[in-house]
Design an enzyme around this catalytic site. Structure first.
Site, PDB file in Angstrom:
ATOM      1  N   ARG A  36      92.579  -8.741  27.284  1.00 12.68           N
ATOM      2  CA  ARG A  36      92.231  -9.981  26.263  1.00 12.68           C
ATOM      3  C   ARG A  36      90.791 -10.321  26.010  1.00 12.68           C
ATOM      4  O   ARG A  36      90.590 -10.659  25.022  1.00 12.68           O
ATOM      5  CB  ARG A  36      93.077 -10.991  27.081  1.00 12.68           C
ATOM      6  CG  ARG A  36      94.441 -11.360  27.028  1.00 12.68           C
ATOM      7  CD  ARG A  36      95.176 -12.344  27.884  1.00 12.68           C
ATOM      8  NE  ARG A  36      96.477 -12.420  27.503  1.00 12.68           N
ATOM      9  CZ  ARG A  36      97.422 -13.454  27.947  1.00 12.68           C
ATOM     10  NH1 ARG A  36      97.046 -14.304  28.676  1.00 12.68           N
ATOM     11  NH2 ARG A  36      98.755 -13.278  27.706  1.00 12.68           N
ATOM     12  N   LYS A 202     117.691 -13.371  28.975  1.00 10.51           N
ATOM     13  CA  LYS A 202     118.651 -14.551  28.758  1.00 10.51           C
ATOM     14  C   LYS A 202     118.798 -15.042  27.256  1.00 10.51           C
ATOM     15  O   LYS A 202     117.747 -14.775  26.385  1.00 10.51           O
ATOM     16  CB  LYS A 202     118.030 -16.003  29.365  1.00 10.51           C
ATOM     17  CG  LYS A 202     118.139 -15.758  30.805  1.00 10.51           C
ATOM     18  CD  LYS A 202     117.442 -16.829  31.402  1.00 10.51           C
ATOM     19  CE  LYS A 202     117.613 -17.282  33.015  1.00 10.51           C
ATOM     20  NZ  LYS A 202     116.828 -18.271  33.444  1.00 10.51           N
ATOM     21  N   GLY A 352     104.956 -10.838  25.483  1.00 14.82           N
ATOM     22  CA  GLY A 352     105.727 -10.652  26.438  1.00 14.82           C
ATOM     23  C   GLY A 352     105.725  -9.534  27.070  1.00 14.82           C
ATOM     24  O   GLY A 352     105.033  -8.545  27.303  1.00 14.82           O
ATOM     25  N   GLY A 375     104.992 -16.752  24.238  1.00 12.12           N
ATOM     26  CA  GLY A 375     105.623 -17.776  23.867  1.00 12.12           C
ATOM     27  C   GLY A 375     105.388 -18.062  22.336  1.00 12.12           C
ATOM     28  O   GLY A 375     106.156 -18.389  21.372  1.00 12.12           O
TER      29      GLY A 375
END
Length: 395
Positions: A36, A202, A352, A375
């Site tokens: 990053r 999910k 992610g 996100g």
């Protein structure tokens, strides 16, 4: 792009506030992965080379109480940034106050300063995370211009992005510009055929993404743990596999809405327990009692490869199996390989776990773009407006 970028600003002689995403993994006060920091270098170097004075800042971890500050100072990040830039980075261990203001006023053109973790402002009433207007105004008062290069927080309205941008002329850094162009471009104006691959555990995490991409993509390929909620909706046996029982009706609706656009796995790698040491086998269709599906099987890889043939835009979010365990990483690795071989295609990983998987499996250089935001990229794929980007000045 309708938003200003750093190249639209005249930075020479100006104090430029740069919101970076330096939320790096740390262990015992040492950075374990500096990706990053590396990703922020082009924007910072550009401003320095153009004669701007850079005031860079970021959050790191979660800070709710005074004791949470332990081990979450940005000092090690400032030291690593200094090494990568090959120049001094003045570090001020404050988020406000006279010491910080004096250090900024003494900056010369082409010099850089970094101040402390913005989340330290959350100890007393979540001022950063709740976009406290006084804090946003104060931080804005420290500079002449604002550049947001932290896509990872763009889906949140914080004082360090929306708060500052509401009070200063602002622009996107190169990293945020790239995210807008790649992810925004893929979803809004994709070259076709446009194929989306969605994995992860999910259905509930991806409802908005699935609905948005069913409307926009030519095919949506589903893998990962969410497969078995769809299996249940189709009346297939799922054994002990992961199931979101309260999402079965939703899965039925999505299957009906999507028709042949939605492509589900035809085989699974199964094991009796969630362990890399458990005996595995490949089964087609129904999962036997006492077994759980933990990865897509070889026939699914073949099916997905066929569906991806000739694709011109591919967006992938979520791994195909439990890639952290070597026995259940093959599906994810095989899909990486399929995408790496696609010709003339824009291939995007939407942050992610799938981004982590591609990097850990050695495919980082084989994609057109790997998003830096988990996100944020998910919400972008849903078609939501991201407050951190919306707040940037229009051209």
């Amino acid at each position: 792009m309708a938003k200003k970028t750093v190249k639209d600003l005249d930075v020479k002689g100006k104090k430029v506030l740069v919101r970076a995403d330096f939320n790096v993994p740390m262990k015992d006060g040492k950075i374990t992965n500096d990706n990053r920091i590396q990703a922020a270098l082009p924007t910072i170097q550009y401003i320095l080379e153009e004669g701007g004075k850079v005031i860079v800042f970021s959050h790191l971890g979660r800070v709710k109480a005074e004791e949470d500050k332990e081990g979450l100072s940005l000092k090690p990040v400032a030291e690593r940034l200094s090494e990568l830039l090959g120049k001094d980075v003045t570090f001020v261990a404050q988020t406000r106050g006279e010491e910080l203001e004096t250090a900024i006023s003494e900056l010369k053109d082409g010099e850089i300063l970094m101040f402390e973790n913005t989340r330290f402002e959350d100890v007393d009433g979540k001022k950063e995370s709740k976009n406290d207007s006084e804090l946003g105004k104060y931080w804005a008062s420290l500079g002449d211009l604002y550049v947001n290069d932290a896509f990872g927080t763009a889906h949140r309205a914080h004082a360090s992005n929306v708060g500052i941008a509401s009070n200063l002329e602002s622009a996107a850094g190169f990293l945020v510009e790239k995210e807008i162009n790649f992810i925004g471009g893929a979803v809004d104006e994709p070259k076709r055929p446009f194929v989306a691959i969605l994995g992860g555990a999910k259905v509930s995490d991806k409802i908005g993404v699935i609905e948005n991409l069913i409307a926009k993509a030519d095919k949506v390929l589903v893998g990962g743990g969410m497969t078995y909620t769809f299996y249940e909706a189709l009346g297939k046996g799922i054994g002990k596999s992961l199931l979101e029982a309260d999402k079965v009706d939703l899965a039925k609706e999505l299957i009906e809405k999507a028709g042949d656009k939605l492509v589900l796995p035809v085989d699974s790698v199964v094991a009796p327990e969630f362990s890399n040491d458990a005996p595995t086998e490949v089964v087609e269709g129904d999962i036997p009692e006492g077994q759980m599906g933990l990865d897509i099987g070889p026939k699914t890889v073949e099916l997905f490869e066929k569906e991806l043939a000739g694709a011109k835009t591919v967006v992938w979010n979520g791994p195909m199996g439990v890639f952290e365990m070597s026995n259940f990483a093959k599906g994810t690795s095989d899909i990486c390989e399929v995408l790496a071989k696609l010709e003339d295609a824009v291939t995007i990983i939407g942050g992610g776990d799938s981004a982590t998987a591609a990097q850990e499996l050695g495919f980082e250089d084989d994609f057109s773009h790997i998003s830096t935001g988990g996100g944020a990229s998910l919400e972008y794929l849903e078609g939501k407006e991201l407050p951190g980007i919306a707040a940037i000045s229009d051209k």
